[in-house]
Design a protein around this motif. Sequence first.
Motif, PDB file in Angstrom:
ATOM      1  N   ILE A   1      24.938  36.414  53.184  1.00  0.00           N
ATOM      2  CA  ILE A   1      24.613  35.292  54.062  1.00  0.00           C
ATOM      3  C   ILE A   1      23.779  34.286  53.277  1.00  0.00           C
ATOM      4  N   LEU A   2      24.109  33.005  53.440  1.00  0.00           N
ATOM      5  CA  LEU A   2      23.334  31.931  52.818  1.00  0.00           C
ATOM      6  C   LEU A   2      22.366  31.369  53.850  1.00  0.00           C
ATOM      7  N   VAL A   3      21.076  31.391  53.510  1.00  0.00           N
ATOM      8  CA  VAL A   3      20.022  30.965  54.431  1.00  0.00           C
ATOM      9  C   VAL A   3      19.293  29.766  53.845  1.00  0.00           C
ATOM     10  N   GLN A   4      19.106  28.739  54.676  1.00  0.00           N
ATOM     11  CA  GLN A   4      18.239  27.631  54.288  1.00  0.00           C
ATOM     12  C   GLN A   4      16.817  28.011  54.691  1.00  0.00           C
ATOM     13  N   VAL A   5      15.955  28.111  53.696  1.00  0.00           N
ATOM     14  CA  VAL A   5      14.592  28.588  53.917  1.00  0.00           C
ATOM     15  C   VAL A   5      13.746  27.454  54.485  1.00  0.00           C
ATOM     16  N   LYS A   6      13.042  27.762  55.560  1.00  0.00           N
ATOM     17  CA  LYS A   6      12.110  26.808  56.152  1.00  0.00           C
ATOM     18  C   LYS A   6      10.670  27.100  55.743  1.00  0.00           C
ATOM     19  N   ALA A   7      10.334  28.364  55.538  1.00  0.00           N
ATOM     20  CA  ALA A   7       8.976  28.733  55.123  1.00  0.00           C
ATOM     21  C   ALA A   7       9.021  30.107  54.470  1.00  0.00           C
ATOM     22  N   ALA A   8       8.179  30.298  53.471  1.00  0.00           N
ATOM     23  CA  ALA A   8       8.042  31.587  52.781  1.00  0.00           C
ATOM     24  C   ALA A   8       6.567  31.858  52.570  1.00  0.00           C
ATOM     25  N   SER A   9       6.202  33.118  52.419  1.00  0.00           N
ATOM     26  CA  SER A   9       4.789  33.459  52.267  1.00  0.00           C
ATOM     27  C   SER A   9       4.496  33.950  50.860  1.00  0.00           C
ATOM     28  N   VAL A  10       3.224  33.819  50.487  1.00  0.00           N
ATOM     29  CA  VAL A  10       2.743  34.297  49.186  1.00  0.00           C
ATOM     30  C   VAL A  10       2.158  35.688  49.380  1.00  0.00           C
ATOM     31  N   ASP A  11       2.612  36.631  48.589  1.00  0.00           N
ATOM     32  CA  ASP A  11       2.071  37.984  48.660  1.00  0.00           C
ATOM     33  C   ASP A  11       1.471  38.360  47.308  1.00  0.00           C
ATOM     34  N   LEU A  12       0.559  39.325  47.348  1.00  0.00           N
ATOM     35  CA  LEU A  12      -0.107  39.728  46.115  1.00  0.00           C
ATOM     36  C   LEU A  12       0.874  40.297  45.092  1.00  0.00           C
TER      37      LEU A  12
ATOM     38  N   LEU B   1      -1.690  26.037  43.706  1.00  0.00           N
ATOM     39  CA  LEU B   1      -2.876  26.110  44.558  1.00  0.00           C
ATOM     40  C   LEU B   1      -2.703  27.190  45.623  1.00  0.00           C
ATOM     41  N   ALA B   2      -1.493  27.317  46.143  1.00  0.00           N
ATOM     42  CA  ALA B   2      -1.226  28.347  47.146  1.00  0.00           C
ATOM     43  C   ALA B   2      -1.451  29.743  46.582  1.00  0.00           C
ATOM     44  N   PHE B   3      -0.981  29.982  45.389  1.00  0.00           N
ATOM     45  CA  PHE B   3      -1.153  31.301  44.770  1.00  0.00           C
ATOM     46  C   PHE B   3      -2.613  31.559  44.435  1.00  0.00           C
ATOM     47  N   GLN B   4      -3.315  30.558  43.948  1.00  0.00           N
ATOM     48  CA  GLN B   4      -4.730  30.732  43.643  1.00  0.00           C
ATOM     49  C   GLN B   4      -5.531  31.039  44.899  1.00  0.00           C
ATOM     50  N   HIS B   5      -5.192  30.369  45.994  1.00  0.00           N
ATOM     51  CA  HIS B   5      -5.895  30.639  47.249  1.00  0.00           C
ATOM     52  C   HIS B   5      -5.595  32.051  47.747  1.00  0.00           C
ATOM     53  N   ALA B   6      -4.331  32.459  47.692  1.00  0.00           N
ATOM     54  CA  ALA B   6      -3.968  33.805  48.158  1.00  0.00           C
ATOM     55  C   ALA B   6      -4.658  34.887  47.346  1.00  0.00           C
ATOM     56  N   ASP B   7      -4.968  34.598  46.097  1.00  0.00           N
ATOM     57  CA  ASP B   7      -5.606  35.581  45.221  1.00  0.00           C
ATOM     58  C   ASP B   7      -7.124  35.534  45.294  1.00  0.00           C
ATOM     59  N   SER B   8      -7.685  34.613  46.051  1.00  0.00           N
ATOM     60  CA  SER B   8      -9.138  34.457  46.123  1.00  0.00           C
ATOM     61  C   SER B   8      -9.723  35.313  47.236  1.00  0.00           C
TER      62      SER B   8
ATOM     63  N   PHE C   1      -0.586  33.138  35.953  1.00  0.00           N
ATOM     64  CA  PHE C   1      -0.554  31.861  36.653  1.00  0.00           C
ATOM     65  C   PHE C   1      -0.059  30.721  35.762  1.00  0.00           C
ATOM     66  N   ASP C   2      -0.230  30.846  34.454  1.00  0.00           N
ATOM     67  CA  ASP C   2       0.227  29.785  33.540  1.00  0.00           C
ATOM     68  C   ASP C   2       1.743  29.620  33.576  1.00  0.00           C
ATOM     69  N   ALA C   3       2.455  30.662  33.970  1.00  0.00           N
ATOM     70  CA  ALA C   3       3.918  30.605  33.992  1.00  0.00           C
ATOM     71  C   ALA C   3       4.467  30.142  35.332  1.00  0.00           C
ATOM     72  N   LEU C   4       3.594  29.937  36.318  1.00  0.00           N
ATOM     73  CA  LEU C   4       4.038  29.581  37.659  1.00  0.00           C
ATOM     74  C   LEU C   4       4.264  28.077  37.765  1.00  0.00           C
TER      75      LEU C   4
END
Length: 496
Positions: A163-174, A456-463, A143-146
């Motif tokens: 294809i070039l895509v403009q990202v609107k939303a992405a998810s956090v996975d383990l 914070l998103a990654f910490q929550h996904a890992d909790s 997490f220190d490198a994120l």
Amino acid sequence: MDEILFHVSQSLEALQVQLYSGAQHGRHLLQSYSEQARTYAVDVWSGPRGVQIQESIQQTWQWLLALTQEIRRLSLQVLNPQLMYDHFMQFLGAEMSRTSMYFGCVGFVLGGVVGVTIGLSWQKKQPNVPRMKAVVCNSYRGFDALMMADDVPAPVITMLDEILVQVKAASVDLVDIKICSGYGRVLRKQLSRYNQNLAGEFPVVLGRDCAGIIVEIGQKVTKFEIGDEVWFTVPYWMSGTMAEYVVVKESLIAKKPKAIGFEIAASIPYAGTVAWDALVNKAHLDPSTTENKRILVHMGCSPVGCILIQLARLWGAHVTATASLRATPVAQALGAHDVVVCGEADVQQQLEVREGFDIIFNTEGSVAYEPCLKFCKPGGFIITTESSRISSDSYGFLIGSVYAFWIRLRCLIQGPTLWVSHNMGPTVLDQLAQLLEDGSLQPVVDKIFSPQDAELAFQHADSSEAIGKTIVRFRSQRQLKNVNSSKKLPDGAPSI
């Protein structure tokens, strides 16, 4: 007992005497052999054979001195400026005067200076590379490198089927959390050499799936147009999706279900393809073979677990799920017939009073494999959906070099896409989209964060508090003017 100790001490003393005697004998032998060798060497050197060796050395030395003097004499003769000038004038002929030669040299030097100056003035300036926001890790320190970086070079289309895509939303996975600690680093480093949008090993863009809008397509793209809303997932070794713009091959993309938004859609592709692979390819289940099977989904409110519960229930299985107390209502709403609450009592004791299971889907990882094994029926089995350890991550220099050569050889023959799973593509995504559109599959989104709050998103996904997917939403409206664009924006397409 005393008698035994007495005999042991006597044996040790005898052994000590023998070792000392042996050491003394060895030292005397070594001295004797050393004296003999020195005497033999002196005799040889002072004898006829020694005289021959000395004469050979002296003759060799004299020859080297003579050779050195000859080389020096020839060098002075060849490199003599006056002699070189005479030969040059003889070659040019009598009509070439000294003055003409001087003017020629001056003209040559001035012409070279003018040519270099003109070349530098015509040198094209490097175009300004567009920058974008991205959630990255700049080392493998967890997490220190994120971090969220806003100066990551934006990708461009480099191949005709991209294809070039403009990202609107992405998810956090383990698996993204594992990537921050070096998961797949060796394979990623080798295959990144074939991605022209990457200049080095770091930073590594995180994110395994996303939903967005197409803003540019390659000349060989036939199934999509600029303005299409799409979703897709990428394997762990590829550059991730948690950025404002992503370049991906047409073979990985599918059209997003129209009935759901980008944030909801981004929660499905990676977890959905993993769950589908576990059910269909590993467990060999389908709507006709799942009826009345007893299935346990361990940690049923994980991203993959939420989809496993729904698909197994939809296909007619009796589903039991383990979940935290907070997640219990969610597991029941997703269709679990029975929910074992973690934390209130020992989970194993609660499962022991229940009938055995035909299949157990373990979404927690290898740590839970052995505890789950005893709850299988005879002939039952466990399928672990969490990414397992990659052996190449622990290779040393020698084996790592051989592995790197093998990867390059396979890429030369078959290309880097060899490592892309056949599940990560429109075949599975289109089936998941159909289930979402008819209401058979319900996405589960826990929290939505902005890129600035990525840590914070990654910490929550890992909790232990996380339920379903954690989403990172991108709201940027920055335009990318890409010179590689091959098709114009059609009339009526949304403005990006």
